[in-house]
Design an enzyme around this catalytic site. Structure first.
Site, mmCIF file in Angstrom:
data_model
loop_
_atom_site.group_PDB
_atom_site.id
_atom_site.type_symbol
_atom_site.label_atom_id
_atom_site.label_comp_id
_atom_site.label_asym_id
_atom_site.label_seq_id
_atom_site.Cartn_x
_atom_site.Cartn_y
_atom_site.Cartn_z
ATOM 1 C CG ASP A 72 -7.707 2.346 0.137
ATOM 2 O OD1 ASP A 72 -6.857 3.218 0.380
ATOM 3 O OD2 ASP A 72 -8.936 2.524 0.292
ATOM 4 C CG HIS A 73 -6.585 2.625 4.316
ATOM 5 N ND1 HIS A 73 -6.012 3.628 5.067
ATOM 6 C CD2 HIS A 73 -7.527 3.222 3.553
ATOM 7 C CE1 HIS A 73 -6.595 4.776 4.776
ATOM 8 N NE2 HIS A 73 -7.504 4.565 3.846
ATOM 9 C CG ASP A 129 -2.799 3.865 7.207
ATOM 10 O OD1 ASP A 129 -2.029 4.510 7.942
ATOM 11 O OD2 ASP A 129 -4.024 4.062 7.143
ATOM 12 C CG HIS A 140 -11.522 7.159 5.549
ATOM 13 N ND1 HIS A 140 -10.427 7.197 6.368
ATOM 14 C CD2 HIS A 140 -11.046 6.954 4.296
ATOM 15 C CE1 HIS A 140 -9.333 7.009 5.649
ATOM 16 N NE2 HIS A 140 -9.671 6.865 4.385
ATOM 17 N N GLY A 141 -15.765 8.202 5.008
ATOM 18 C CA GLY A 141 -17.193 8.003 5.222
ATOM 19 C C GLY A 141 -18.049 9.173 4.753
ATOM 20 N N GLY A 181 -10.200 10.146 2.019
ATOM 21 C CA GLY A 181 -11.437 10.722 2.575
ATOM 22 C C GLY A 181 -11.949 11.915 1.793
ATOM 23 C CB SER A 196 -18.235 7.854 0.947
ATOM 24 O OG SER A 196 -17.480 7.251 1.964
HETATM 25 P P1 13P Z 1 -14.238 8.532 1.232
HETATM 26 O O1 13P Z 1 -14.877 7.763 2.355
HETATM 27 O O2 13P Z 1 -14.300 10.012 1.504
HETATM 28 O O3 13P Z 1 -14.805 8.192 -0.090
HETATM 29 O O4 13P Z 1 -12.674 8.157 1.215
HETATM 30 C C1 13P Z 1 -12.240 6.957 0.631
HETATM 31 C C2 13P Z 1 -10.822 6.652 0.950
HETATM 32 O O5 13P Z 1 -10.059 7.439 1.459
HETATM 33 C C3 13P Z 1 -10.340 5.303 0.596
HETATM 34 O O6 13P Z 1 -9.035 5.084 1.042
HETATM 35 O O1 G3H Z 2 -10.640 3.952 3.308
HETATM 36 C C1 G3H Z 2 -11.657 3.281 3.325
HETATM 37 C C2 G3H Z 2 -12.332 2.881 2.071
HETATM 38 O O2 G3H Z 2 -13.483 3.653 1.861
HETATM 39 C C3 G3H Z 2 -12.612 1.416 2.062
HETATM 40 O O3 G3H Z 2 -13.664 1.098 2.902
HETATM 41 O O4 G3H Z 2 -12.810 -0.820 4.269
HETATM 42 O O5 G3H Z 2 -15.273 -0.414 3.983
HETATM 43 O O6 G3H Z 2 -13.904 -1.263 2.078
HETATM 44 P P1 G3H Z 2 -13.924 -0.445 3.329
HETATM 45 ZN ZN ZN Z 3 -8.529 6.058 2.878
#
Ligand code: 13P
Ligand code: G3H
Ligand code: ZN
Length: 330
Positions: free
Chosen positions: A93-94, A115, A189-190, A233, A278
């Site tokens: 992820d990212h 990303d 996010h968050g 997000g 989240s």
């Molecule tokens: P949330 O913070 O909305 O759960 O999004 C998570 C996310 O996009 C992880 O890449």
């Molecule tokens: O996109 C973000 C995800 O919620 C991951 O969050 O970098 O705190 O693990 P993190």
């Molecule tokens: Zn994300």
């Protein structure tokens, strides 16, 4: 070098094709500990849903990449032990550099996100193209991103959204060769996705955030028909969880998410991967706070992590059945 196929994992290509044709989205749940991965597998096994296990850079730092990869490998075996092999993708992820994506691919990830959305367009194209070229040699699928989500992304804090420009998507997809595209249409996010002043109140006095930009999504779909779209997000920040956290000593303020009906709607389109992290954090925190406040003498972690795992599992089952529509698609 470990190939993900030897670990029993799958890449996302076939899953996305089926999801677009079937009008549902595959859940992408983040994990960084054992209870989370147990809850994800138990829930997706019970809901009969395919699943994407996501590892962020933060998760790698917290839990160690080797350990996480073995946990994902263990998850494949665990699902089989429960009854049958649900399709499981292990996804970065990212990812923010070529080196990180390469390292994950060599470690057995079946899918990576590069990303480059914080870079100027041409640099994003170049970086993404380089990752795709490497990943495809191993049949690993790649997610790119165009547009910037408000909030914190890649350690970059954006005050407001930079919505994806539909006029860029065709060029980006054809120049990079990505397998899926994350877009910015109003999610972030968050747990604080909107300020209360951005919201209106419904008849019950509940805050209703501004709707996602479905007009941009439609325009993107028109330009790259049938191409897999990803929403980051996408937590809904369930208010019962926020309330419980605050009633048990927490202090969450103005926690507002994306209404589930809008995600249900998006899942019926070319959106075929929806990222949720989240909400899981909220579910675990609510359960842990409840146990610790109600049983202050408790000190066995299993006595609060067990209920947290169960709360997570119920949340994930609900997402698969009622929000993403991925239940019974494994
Ligand atoms: P949330 O913070 O909305 O759960 O999004 C998570 C996310 O996009 C992880 O890449
Ligand atoms: O996109 C973000 C995800 O919620 C991951 O969050 O970098 O705190 O693990 P993190
Ligand atoms: Zn994300």
């Amino acid at each position: 070098m470990v190939n993900y196929k030897d670990l029993g994992l799958v890449n996302s290509r076939e899953l996305f094709k089926k999801a677009i044709n079937g009008g549902y989205a595959i859940p992408a749940f983040n994990f960084n500990n054992m209870e989370q991965i147990q809850a994800i597998i138990q829930a997706c096994f019970e809901a009969k849903s395919p699943v994407i296990l996501q590892v962020s850079s933060g998760a790698r730092k917290y839990a160690n990449q080797t350990l996480l990869r073995y946990m994902a490998q263990g998850a494949v075996e665990y699902a089989k032990e429960l009854g049958y092999a649900i399709p499981i993708v292990l996804h970065l992820d990212h990812g923010d550099t070529f080196e990180l994506c390469k390292s994950c691919i060599e470690y057995g990830f079946s899918s990576v996100m590069i990303d480059g959305s914080a870079h100027p367009y041409d640099e994003n194209v170049e970086l993404t193209r380089k990752v795709v070229e490497y990943a495809h040699k191993y049949d690993v699928t790649v997610e790119g991103e165009l547009g910037v989500l408000a909030g914190i992304e890649d350690d970059v804090v954006a005050a407001s959204h930079v919505y994806t420009r539909p006029e860029d998507v065709e060029d980006f997809v054809s120049k990079t060769g990505v397998d899926s595209l994350a877009i910015s249409i109003g999610t972030s996010h968050g747990a604080n996705k909107f300020k209360p002043e951005q919201c209106t109140r419904n008849a019950d006095g509940i805050l209703v955030p501004p709707p996602l930009r479905f007009d941009i999504l439609k325009e993107i779909e028109k330009r790259i028909p049938g191409f897999p779209i990803v929403l980051h997000g996408s937590s809904s920040v369930p208010q019962d969880l926020v309330k419980s956290i605050n009633e048990h000593g927490g202090a969450l303020k103005d926690a507002i998410g994306i209404p589930e009906e809008q995600l249900r709607e998006a899942s019926k389109s070319a959106v075929c991967k929806i990222n949720i992290d989240s909400d899981g954090r909220l579910a675990m925190t609510a359960a842990v706070r409840e146990v610790l406040q109600e049983k202050p003498a408790e000190f066995d972690p299993r006595k609060y992590l067990g209920p947290a795992r169960e709360r997570l599992k119920q949340l994930y089952i609900h997402k698969c059945i009622d929000v993403l529509g991925s239940a019974n698609q494994a």
